[in-house]
Motif scaffolding. Structure first.
Motif, PDB file in Angstrom:
ATOM      1  N   ALA A  32       0.836  -1.213   0.000  1.00 35.91           N
ATOM      2  CA  ALA A  32       0.000   0.000   0.000  1.00 35.91           C
ATOM      3  C   ALA A  32       0.869   1.261   0.000  1.00 35.91           C
ATOM      4  CB  ALA A  32      -0.926   0.001   1.217  1.00 35.91           C
ATOM      5  N   VAL A  33       1.951   1.200   0.822  1.00 34.52           N
ATOM      6  CA  VAL A  33       2.872   2.359   0.871  1.00 34.52           C
ATOM      7  C   VAL A  33       3.542   2.532  -0.486  1.00 34.52           C
ATOM      8  CG1 VAL A  33       5.010   3.229   1.892  1.00 34.52           C
ATOM      9  CG2 VAL A  33       3.270   2.218   3.356  1.00 34.52           C
ATOM     10  N   ALA A  34       3.926   1.403  -1.109  1.00 40.27           N
ATOM     11  CA  ALA A  34       4.594   1.474  -2.418  1.00 40.27           C
ATOM     12  C   ALA A  34       3.690   2.123  -3.457  1.00 40.27           C
ATOM     13  CB  ALA A  34       5.001   0.066  -2.856  1.00 40.27           C
ATOM     14  N   VAL A  35       2.414   1.762  -3.420  1.00 33.87           N
ATOM     15  CA  VAL A  35       1.454   2.366  -4.366  1.00 33.87           C
ATOM     16  C   VAL A  35       1.374   3.873  -4.119  1.00 33.87           C
ATOM     17  CG1 VAL A  35      -0.987   2.491  -5.017  1.00 33.87           C
ATOM     18  CG2 VAL A  35       0.106   0.263  -4.701  1.00 33.87           C
ATOM     19  N   HIS A  36       1.309   4.228  -2.840  1.00 34.16           N
ATOM     20  CA  HIS A  36       1.246   5.655  -2.481  1.00 34.16           C
ATOM     21  C   HIS A  36       2.505   6.388  -2.968  1.00 34.16           C
ATOM     22  CE1 HIS A  36       0.384   9.277  -0.290  1.00 34.16           C
ATOM     23  NE2 HIS A  36       1.480   9.148   0.455  1.00 34.16           N
ATOM     24  N   HIS A  37       3.661   5.752  -2.727  1.00 31.18           N
ATOM     25  CA  HIS A  37       4.918   6.368  -3.152  1.00 31.18           C
ATOM     26  C   HIS A  37       4.984   6.531  -4.664  1.00 31.18           C
ATOM     27  CE1 HIS A  37       7.424   5.467   0.739  1.00 31.18           C
ATOM     28  NE2 HIS A  37       6.717   6.584   0.807  1.00 31.18           N
ATOM     29  N   GLU A  38       4.502   5.524  -5.387  1.00 31.72           N
ATOM     30  CA  GLU A  38       4.519   5.609  -6.860  1.00 31.72           C
ATOM     31  C   GLU A  38       3.703   6.814  -7.326  1.00 31.72           C
ATOM     32  OE1 GLU A  38       6.164   4.246  -9.236  1.00 31.72           O
ATOM     33  OE2 GLU A  38       7.270   2.997  -7.838  1.00 31.72           O
ATOM     34  N   ALA A  39       2.552   6.987  -6.660  1.00 31.79           N
ATOM     35  CA  ALA A  39       1.688   8.127  -7.030  1.00 31.79           C
ATOM     36  C   ALA A  39       2.401   9.454  -6.766  1.00 31.79           C
ATOM     37  CB  ALA A  39       0.378   8.062  -6.247  1.00 31.79           C
ATOM     38  N   ILE A  40       3.108   9.483  -5.601  1.00 35.51           N
ATOM     39  CA  ILE A  40       3.838  10.726  -5.257  1.00 35.51           C
ATOM     40  C   ILE A  40       4.932  10.991  -6.285  1.00 35.51           C
ATOM     41  CG2 ILE A  40       5.461  11.725  -3.596  1.00 35.51           C
ATOM     42  CD1 ILE A  40       3.823  10.437  -1.374  1.00 35.51           C
ATOM     43  N   ILE A  41       5.703   9.936  -6.608  1.00 45.46           N
ATOM     44  CA  ILE A  41       6.807  10.126  -7.561  1.00 45.46           C
ATOM     45  C   ILE A  41       6.267  10.569  -8.918  1.00 45.46           C
ATOM     46  CG2 ILE A  41       8.575   8.891  -8.892  1.00 45.46           C
ATOM     47  CD1 ILE A  41       9.175   7.257  -6.368  1.00 45.46           C
ATOM     48  N   ALA A  42       5.176   9.957  -9.342  1.00 44.17           N
ATOM     49  CA  ALA A  42       4.583  10.327 -10.635  1.00 44.17           C
ATOM     50  C   ALA A  42       4.141  11.789 -10.610  1.00 44.17           C
ATOM     51  CB  ALA A  42       3.396   9.409 -10.938  1.00 44.17           C
ATOM     52  N   ASP A  43       3.546  12.180  -9.491  1.00 42.87           N
ATOM     53  CA  ASP A  43       3.085  13.574  -9.365  1.00 42.87           C
ATOM     54  C   ASP A  43       4.267  14.547  -9.379  1.00 42.87           C
ATOM     55  OD1 ASP A  43       1.263  15.750  -8.754  1.00 42.87           O
ATOM     56  OD2 ASP A  43       2.169  15.707  -6.740  1.00 42.87           O
ATOM     57  N   LEU A  44       5.300  14.211  -8.604  1.00 42.84           N
ATOM     58  CA  LEU A  44       6.475  15.105  -8.543  1.00 42.84           C
ATOM     59  C   LEU A  44       7.197  15.150  -9.882  1.00 42.84           C
ATOM     60  CD1 LEU A  44       7.929  14.207  -5.005  1.00 42.84           C
ATOM     61  CD2 LEU A  44       6.572  16.189  -5.660  1.00 42.84           C
ATOM     62  N   ALA A  45       7.250  14.000 -10.555  1.00 44.19           N
ATOM     63  CA  ALA A  45       7.900  13.965 -11.873  1.00 44.19           C
ATOM     64  C   ALA A  45       7.129  14.831 -12.866  1.00 44.19           C
ATOM     65  CB  ALA A  45       7.989  12.529 -12.370  1.00 44.19           C
ATOM     66  N   ALA A  46       5.806  14.798 -12.751  1.00 44.54           N
ATOM     67  CA  ALA A  46       4.984  15.594 -13.674  1.00 44.54           C
ATOM     68  C   ALA A  46       5.129  17.082 -13.387  1.00 44.54           C
ATOM     69  CB  ALA A  46       3.516  15.174 -13.543  1.00 44.54           C
ATOM     70  N   ARG A  47       5.189  17.415 -12.090  1.00 41.04           N
ATOM     71  CA  ARG A  47       5.230  18.846 -11.735  1.00 41.04           C
ATOM     72  C   ARG A  47       6.635  19.437 -11.777  1.00 41.04           C
ATOM     73  NH1 ARG A  47       2.812  20.510  -6.458  1.00 41.04           N
ATOM     74  NH2 ARG A  47       3.184  18.405  -5.669  1.00 41.04           N
ATOM     75  N   TYR A  48       7.654  18.683 -11.304  1.00 38.12           N
ATOM     76  CA  TYR A  48       9.006  19.251 -11.172  1.00 38.12           C
ATOM     77  C   TYR A  48      10.068  18.515 -11.980  1.00 38.12           C
ATOM     78  CZ  TYR A  48       6.802  21.504  -7.166  1.00 38.12           C
ATOM     79  OH  TYR A  48       5.966  22.229  -6.362  1.00 38.12           O
ATOM     80  N   ASP A  49       9.654  17.513 -12.719  1.00 42.43           N
ATOM     81  CA  ASP A  49      10.596  16.752 -13.533  1.00 42.43           C
ATOM     82  C   ASP A  49      11.762  16.223 -12.705  1.00 42.43           C
ATOM     83  OD1 ASP A  49      11.085  15.784 -16.205  1.00 42.43           O
ATOM     84  OD2 ASP A  49      12.888  17.017 -16.141  1.00 42.43           O
ATOM     85  N   VAL A  50      11.439  15.633 -11.559  1.00 42.99           N
ATOM     86  CA  VAL A  50      12.484  15.097 -10.688  1.00 42.99           C
ATOM     87  C   VAL A  50      13.051  13.818 -11.269  1.00 42.99           C
ATOM     88  CG1 VAL A  50      11.577  16.098  -8.561  1.00 42.99           C
ATOM     89  CG2 VAL A  50      10.747  13.861  -9.351  1.00 42.99           C
TER      90      VAL A  50
END
Lengths: 243, 354
Positions: B41-59
């Motif tokens: 569940a945490v991994a799914v949450h983290h994936e969503a966060i990374i995807a969001d940050l990648a979309a917004r800040y190109d991390v």
């Protein structure tokens, strides 16, 4: 768009300040004099880089001669603190640590001061022909106020221009103890030649003076051109004409 | 806490990747304290966060992407240097052929064009490598224009122009959050403050640099203002501390070596001894504060300058007095002593010996 405008404004203000300074300076000339290659050494720029002219002068390096024109009173008026006797133990350190001060210096062109120097050189037998090419621009006065100096010395034979004055100290082993002033450099040390006049200068003087020419050191070639130099109200020089 | 800029977003991604690595290690050791469904569940949450940050800040979501980004930054830097050198060469090439007014216009057009290019690039690409490149060019061209116009008009470099150039540099860095440009702006700010201090004493600022105490004082002032400058952009506080701290300690190091650079009229050996003591105290205080507050940006340069200082002192004191073998033995002994002291400081900061 606002971000670009906010970034461009200080750049334009900086350039605008410099241009306004240059324009305001030229609204009044405190001195105007015609120099020859003996007094204005040409430094051609590499390729199409800007040419520059360096004003050279008779340094009056002898301490006693320096004290004749740059007296203690004049040095005090420029802001130097001369209260410590030159013979005091820390005098060398104290006077050696003082920063140069900016002052207006009056140079006389081919006048009585230059003839006195020529006479001294002839008597000493030290001149071996170099005097024919040496600068005849001799410092004779200095002060903090350009208008006062301009009123005292007329145009034509006198160049009134800012320079850096520094104190020098000689110990007992070198004929002292003695404190005296000397010109370290003019401000600015050289003048940019406008591109139109630079082409004219190249035609007039295909063999320029040595680039490392120092005050008092004669150029390798005789004078070939005349340069009319003006100094504005802010002490900034510019070249009016070259012929 | 949600990330508000690219720097904090990248730090969040690093924490997520570190968490995954640690969980994998604990699993291998049979000590994983979480249940697999919880971790999933945490991994799914983290994936969503990374995807969001990648979309917004190109991390950079992986280590490989991070290495590629570092390569991109190096290439961008080299490109900026090449482009600025090209602008300088172009100015030199056509300068002599232009009238004075055209020279001024040409010089002014260089930074203005670069600033417009920064804005257009920043709008078109999220990674902003090209914008960063143009920002470095704009920074270089701004100072090229100011110095060049001053030369054309023989006006020297008046202090108002110096300050306006500094303001332009800070504004550029703050507008886009570029830390390297901000480092250059901090150097300009220190020079401007130092020049103002010289001017306040009645001397012309251009001659003031023969004595460098004003520069050291200016650097110390900027170091003290770092927490305020931090508000101008992400990571700006660290940049200000690093640049100002390095210049401050560098100036003290120079003063401790040659009294010629000092305003003080005391005998040179006394001046140098005073600054040697001052440098030692300042460097150790900087390292201690840096370790306590976790400011690596000042610990590294302070430690480096301290080592340089000790080397200079050792050469000055012992090179002529002792044989070469003993001198180098002293150096080695000093290195061991430094390791012991730094380790002790580190242990105390971490709460006891480890």
């Amino acid at each position: 768009m606002i971000r670009v405008v906010v970034n461009i404004i200080p750049v334009l203000m900086a350039v605008g300040w410099l241009v306004a300074t240059g324009v305001w300076n030229r609204t009044e000339a405190v001195a105007r004099v015609t120099l020859t290659a003996r007094e204005a050494a040409w430094r051609p720029g590499e390729g199409t880089a800007p040419s520059r002219l360096s004003i050279t002068w008779e340094p009056r390096a002898d301490p006693l001669d320096a004290r004749n024109w740059l007296t203690d009173d004049r040095l005090r008026r420029l802001g130097f603190d001369l209260s410590m006797p030159a013979s005091a133990p820390p005098a060398g350190r104290v006077y050696g640590r003082m920063l140069p001060r900016r002052a207006w210096v009056v140079f006389e062109l081919d006048g009585e001061a230059w003839r006195a120097i020529e006479r001294r050189q002839a008597l000493a037998g030290g001149d071996e022909g170099g005097g024919r090419f040496a600068s005849r621009l001799v410092p004779i006065d200095a002060g903090p106020d350009a208008a006062e100096l301009a009123a005292k010395y007329g145009e034509g034979r006198h160049l009134i221009i800012p320079a850096w004055i520094e104190l020098q100290w000689r110990g007992p082993e070198a004929g002292g103890p003695l404190v005296y002033g000397a010109i370290r450099a003019l401000d600015p040390p050289s003048i940019t030649v406008p591109p139109g006049l630079a082409a004219h200068l190249r035609a007039l003087a295909p063999a320029p003076a040595a680039p490392d020419r120092r005050p008092g050191v004669p150029p390798a070639t005789p004078a070939r051109y005349e340069v009319e130099v003006a100094v504005g109200r802010l002490g900034i020089p510019w070249i009016v004409e070259i012929r | 806490m949600p990330a508000s800029d690219r720097l904090s977003a990248q730090q969040r991604v690093h924490r997520i990747l570190a968490f995954r690595d640690e969980c994998a290690a604990l699993r291998a050791e049979g000590r994983l304290p979480f249940s697999e469904p919880d971790l999933a569940a945490v991994a799914v949450h983290h994936e969503a966060i990374i995807a969001d940050l990648a979309a917004r800040y190109d991390v950079d979501a992986t280590d490989a992407a991070g290495r590629l980004s570092r390569g991109l930054r190096i290439v961008s830097f080299l490109g900026a240097v090449a482009l600025t050198a090209s602008a300088y060469a172009a100015v030199s090439r056509v300068w002599g052929a232009m009238d004075g007014a055209w020279q001024v216009l040409f010089l002014t057009a260089l930074p203005v064009t670069a600033l417009v290019a920064v804005e257009l690039s920043a709008r078109r690409e999220r990674t902003r490598y090209v914008a960063w490149l143009f920002a470095l060019v704009a920074f270089g061209c701004t100072w090229l224009a100011i110095v060049g116009v001053a030369e054309v008009l023989n006006v020297g470099l008046p202090m108002p122009a110096l300050w306006l150039g500094t303001i332009a540099s800070v504004a550029l860095a703050a507008a886009y959050g570029f830390r390297l440009v901000f480092a250059g702006a901090i150097v300009a700010l220190i020079v401007s403050i130092g020049a103002s201090l010289v001017w306040a004493t009645g001397a012309d600022w251009r001659m003031g640099w023969e004595r460098i105490e004003p520069l050291a004082m200016a650097a110390l002032a900027v170091f003290g203002m770092a927490h305020r400058l931090a508000q101008a952009g992400p990571g700006f506080g660290a940049v200000a501390r690093g640049v100002a701290g390095t210049i401050f300690l560098g100036a003290l190091l120079l003063l401790s070596t040659t009294a010629e650079a000092s305003h003080l009229v005391l005998p040179p050996p006394v001046v140098e001894a005073m600054y040697q003591a001052f440098f030692l105290v300042a460097a150790l205080a900087t390292i201690t504060i840096g370790l306590m507050r976790r400011w690596p940006e000042i610990v590294t340069p302070a430690t480096t300058l301290l080592v340089v200082f000790l080397l200079i002192r050792l050469v000055d004191w012992f090179w002529d007095a002792v044989p070469a073998w003993l001198f180098f033995l002293l150096l080695a002994g000093l290195a061991f002593a430094s390791i012991a002291v730094l380790r002790r400081m580190r242990d105390q900061l971490l709460g006891g010996p480890r």
